[in-house]
Write a protein that holds these residues in place. Structure first.
Motif, PDB file in Angstrom:
ATOM      1  N   LYS A 242       0.840  -1.202   0.000  1.00 54.80           N
ATOM      2  CA  LYS A 242       0.000   0.000   0.000  1.00 54.80           C
ATOM      3  C   LYS A 242       0.876   1.253   0.000  1.00 54.80           C
ATOM      4  O   LYS A 242       1.300   1.703  -1.047  1.00 54.80           O
ATOM      5  N   HIS A 243       1.144   1.791   1.205  1.00 59.70           N
ATOM      6  CA  HIS A 243       1.895   3.044   1.266  1.00 59.70           C
ATOM      7  C   HIS A 243       3.093   2.991   2.206  1.00 59.70           C
ATOM      8  O   HIS A 243       3.777   3.997   2.364  1.00 59.70           O
ATOM      9  N   THR A 244       3.334   1.843   2.815  1.00 59.31           N
ATOM     10  CA  THR A 244       4.319   1.795   3.894  1.00 59.31           C
ATOM     11  C   THR A 244       5.481   0.884   3.561  1.00 59.31           C
ATOM     12  O   THR A 244       5.307  -0.186   2.967  1.00 59.31           O
ATOM     13  N   LEU A 245       6.653   1.322   3.970  1.00 58.64           N
ATOM     14  CA  LEU A 245       7.886   0.563   3.801  1.00 58.64           C
ATOM     15  C   LEU A 245       8.493   0.334   5.184  1.00 58.64           C
ATOM     16  O   LEU A 245       8.541   1.240   6.011  1.00 58.64           O
ATOM     17  N   PHE A 246       8.930  -0.905   5.433  1.00 62.80           N
ATOM     18  CA  PHE A 246       9.645  -1.239   6.659  1.00 62.80           C
ATOM     19  C   PHE A 246      11.067  -1.667   6.283  1.00 62.80           C
ATOM     20  O   PHE A 246      11.263  -2.355   5.281  1.00 62.80           O
ATOM     21  N   TYR A 247      12.036  -1.304   7.093  1.00 59.07           N
ATOM     22  CA  TYR A 247      13.402  -1.771   6.870  1.00 59.07           C
ATOM     23  C   TYR A 247      14.234  -1.512   8.113  1.00 59.07           C
ATOM     24  O   TYR A 247      13.800  -0.840   9.062  1.00 59.07           O
ATOM     25  N   VAL A 248      15.443  -2.072   8.117  1.00 64.45           N
ATOM     26  CA  VAL A 248      16.399  -1.802   9.184  1.00 64.45           C
ATOM     27  C   VAL A 248      17.397  -0.774   8.652  1.00 64.45           C
ATOM     28  O   VAL A 248      18.057  -1.005   7.643  1.00 64.45           O
ATOM     29  N   ARG A 249      17.463   0.348   9.354  1.00 61.24           N
ATOM     30  CA  ARG A 249      18.326   1.460   8.943  1.00 61.24           C
ATOM     31  C   ARG A 249      19.572   1.503   9.823  1.00 61.24           C
ATOM     32  O   ARG A 249      19.491   1.508  11.045  1.00 61.24           O
ATOM     33  N   ASN A 250      20.715   1.529   9.161  1.00 65.50           N
ATOM     34  CA  ASN A 250      21.974   1.638   9.876  1.00 65.50           C
ATOM     35  C   ASN A 250      22.563   3.022   9.636  1.00 65.50           C
ATOM     36  O   ASN A 250      22.116   3.746   8.740  1.00 65.50           O
ATOM     37  N   TYR A 251      23.581   3.377  10.412  1.00 66.57           N
ATOM     38  CA  TYR A 251      24.220   4.677  10.222  1.00 66.57           C
ATOM     39  C   TYR A 251      25.531   4.569   9.461  1.00 66.57           C
ATOM     40  O   TYR A 251      26.191   5.571   9.203  1.00 66.57           O
ATOM     41  N   LYS A 252      25.904   3.344   9.111  1.00 68.77           N
ATOM     42  CA  LYS A 252      27.027   3.116   8.227  1.00 68.77           C
ATOM     43  C   LYS A 252      26.835   1.759   7.573  1.00 68.77           C
ATOM     44  O   LYS A 252      25.936   1.000   7.941  1.00 68.77           O
ATOM     45  N   SER A 253      27.671   1.445   6.617  1.00 65.20           N
ATOM     46  CA  SER A 253      27.505   0.223   5.848  1.00 65.20           C
ATOM     47  C   SER A 253      27.846  -1.018   6.671  1.00 65.20           C
ATOM     48  O   SER A 253      28.695  -0.981   7.568  1.00 65.20           O
ATOM     49  N   THR A 254      27.193  -2.124   6.340  1.00 60.81           N
ATOM     50  CA  THR A 254      27.548  -3.400   6.966  1.00 60.81           C
ATOM     51  C   THR A 254      28.953  -3.833   6.574  1.00 60.81           C
ATOM     52  O   THR A 254      29.527  -4.713   7.222  1.00 60.81           O
ATOM     53  N   ARG A 255      29.510  -3.236   5.528  1.00 61.30           N
ATOM     54  CA  ARG A 255      30.906  -3.525   5.183  1.00 61.30           C
ATOM     55  C   ARG A 255      31.866  -3.097   6.294  1.00 61.30           C
ATOM     56  O   ARG A 255      32.989  -3.577   6.374  1.00 61.30           O
ATOM     57  N   ASP A 256      31.405  -2.185   7.131  1.00 65.21           N
ATOM     58  CA  ASP A 256      32.209  -1.728   8.257  1.00 65.21           C
ATOM     59  C   ASP A 256      31.969  -2.582   9.495  1.00 65.21           C
ATOM     60  O   ASP A 256      32.264  -2.161  10.616  1.00 65.21           O
ATOM     61  N   ASN A 257      31.405  -3.798   9.265  1.00 64.86           N
ATOM     62  CA  ASN A 257      31.121  -4.736  10.355  1.00 64.86           C
ATOM     63  C   ASN A 257      30.167  -4.143  11.398  1.00 64.86           C
ATOM     64  O   ASN A 257      30.307  -4.368  12.597  1.00 64.86           O
ATOM     65  N   SER A 258      29.204  -3.396  10.917  1.00 63.69           N
ATOM     66  CA  SER A 258      28.159  -2.834  11.773  1.00 63.69           C
ATOM     67  C   SER A 258      26.835  -3.478  11.382  1.00 63.69           C
ATOM     68  O   SER A 258      26.323  -3.234  10.288  1.00 63.69           O
ATOM     69  N   PHE A 259      26.278  -4.289  12.269  1.00 59.55           N
ATOM     70  CA  PHE A 259      25.099  -5.078  11.924  1.00 59.55           C
ATOM     71  C   PHE A 259      23.898  -4.792  12.823  1.00 59.55           C
ATOM     72  O   PHE A 259      22.930  -5.548  12.838  1.00 59.55           O
ATOM     73  N   THR A 260      23.944  -3.703  13.555  1.00 53.77           N
ATOM     74  CA  THR A 260      22.843  -3.312  14.424  1.00 53.77           C
ATOM     75  C   THR A 260      22.268  -1.988  13.945  1.00 53.77           C
ATOM     76  O   THR A 260      23.011  -1.014  13.741  1.00 53.77           O
ATOM     77  N   GLY A 261      20.959  -1.932  13.759  1.00 53.85           N
ATOM     78  CA  GLY A 261      20.333  -0.713  13.271  1.00 53.85           C
ATOM     79  C   GLY A 261      18.977  -0.485  13.898  1.00 53.85           C
ATOM     80  O   GLY A 261      18.565  -1.161  14.845  1.00 53.85           O
TER      81      GLY A 261
END
Length: 366
Positions: A242-261
């Protein structure tokens, strides 16, 4: 049961080429990117989509985000990867939910698959490095196997009488491609590298644009309009039809070994975004029965569910280090990983099938 995990952390499995400039795709794209969504996204969907089709979009999109280890239930059979008891090698198989015996469909590792009538279309890995992953068609019992598309492919789905998938070129760049069910009439749909593509109707395409800060884009094949519709470093997107999008937003790329958002909800038409939960794993998200399922990084990556207002959070599985949650045949399926001494997931301990509330759980790899 211990199964080797080749990509346990993060949702993004892009080629090394995606981190550098690539002139072969940058100047070839015919689309016109814009910063705003000009009309309601629901108005752009094909009128042929029924309400049932739209309701199934979140489930399909979540399944499409699982880039390996996929399982699906059809007519009381569960299809997916089973493990050889002798060497632990994974192969494509099926079993009855109430049984523990797997029936072999193909000796190769199953990367992705979808059903069309009485056929299975499957991406099978023909080498240990995953560089040769053609698309095959076979009967539901595994007979009459025919190669449909050769080469390295990923993210297979079927819409209407077309196959949609990523096809990698000689430089290991993935292009979103379509063809007929027999492999004929091959066509490149977006002339730039595309990750985690999904189409609900064969015209609108959602994909992660790696070069545009890992944002989600909406591409309209008819108008060739390419629109950025998310904040940067977006993973595991799910559109509600419909009109809504859900996702996990991070503040940097997972390439930087950051997997929490942050688990966020975004109105696609207005761009308004709200955080539903801080501390979600970037590699998993499922939306079903008005709940979002995610791996909670605040509780050793255990599987939780929360409603779409960010309330009524509940524990689904008490096993730490869960991943690859999917919904099929009215059941949840998820993997539980073993970890190294630093808590980094290394291999699959088991895969479970249960009710959406976590009850009546059975182990698939025992």
């Amino acid at each position: 049961m211990f199964l080797t995990c080749c990509a346990c952390q993060g949702q993004q499995q892009q080629s090394d080429n995606s981190t550098s400039e690539n002139t072969s795709t940058a100047d070839a794209a015919p689309s016109q990117e814009t910063e705003e969504v000009p009309t309601s996204i629901e108005d752009e969907l094909s009128p042929a989509l029924t309400e049932a089709d739209k309701a199934n979009i979140p489930i399909e999109m979540a399944r499409n985000n699982v880039d390996f280890g996929l399982y699906q239930i059809k007519d009381g059979w569960i299809y997916g990867a089973a493990a050889n008891e002798g060497n632990g090698k994974l192969y494509f198989a099926k079993r009855r939910l109430e049984d523990s015996t797997w029936t072999t469909l193909n000796g190769c590792y199953i990367v992705d698959f979808d059903f069309y009538n009485e056929f299975v279309y499957a991406i099978l890995s023909e080498d240990s490095e995953g560089q040769h992953t053609p698309i095959y068609r076979m009967n539901l019992g595994g007979s009459n196997t025919t190669k449909i598309v050769d080469g390295k492919t990923a993210f297979l789905q079927i819409k209407g009488d077309k196959l949609y998938f990523n096809l990698y070129d000689e430089n290991d760049i993935p292009y979103f491609t379509s063809c007929d069910l027999d492999g004929s009439n091959m066509k490149r749909l977006i002339d730039k590298e595309v990750y985690y593509p999904y189409t609900p109707d064969g015209n609108i395409i959602f994909y992660q644009d790696d070069k545009d800060e890992e944002t989600l884009h909406k591409f309209n094949l008819t108008t060739q309009e390419d629109v950025r519709i998310s904040s940067p470093h977006m993973y595991v997107p799910i559109y509600d039809g419909k009109h809504t999008l859900f996702y996990v937003r991070n503040y940097k790329s997972t390439r930087d070994n950051s997997f929490t958002g942050d688990l966020v909800k975004r109105n696609i038409d207005t761009g308004e975004e709200a955080v539903l939960y801080a501390g979600a794993y970037t590699g998993d998200l499922l939306y079903v029965n008005d709940y979002l399922y995610f791996a909670n990084m605040n509780d050793e990556q255990r599987l939780y569910a929360i409603d779409t207002n960010g309330e009524n959070i509940k524990l689904i599985s008490d096993d730490p280090y869960t991943s690859r949650v999917m919904y099929t045949g009215n059941k949840l399926i998820y993997s539980v990983f073993d970890t190294d001494d630093n808590g980094v997931p290394q291999s699959v301990n088991n895969i479970y099938c249960c009710e959406p509330d976590g009850s009546n759980r059975i182990a698939l790899l025992d």
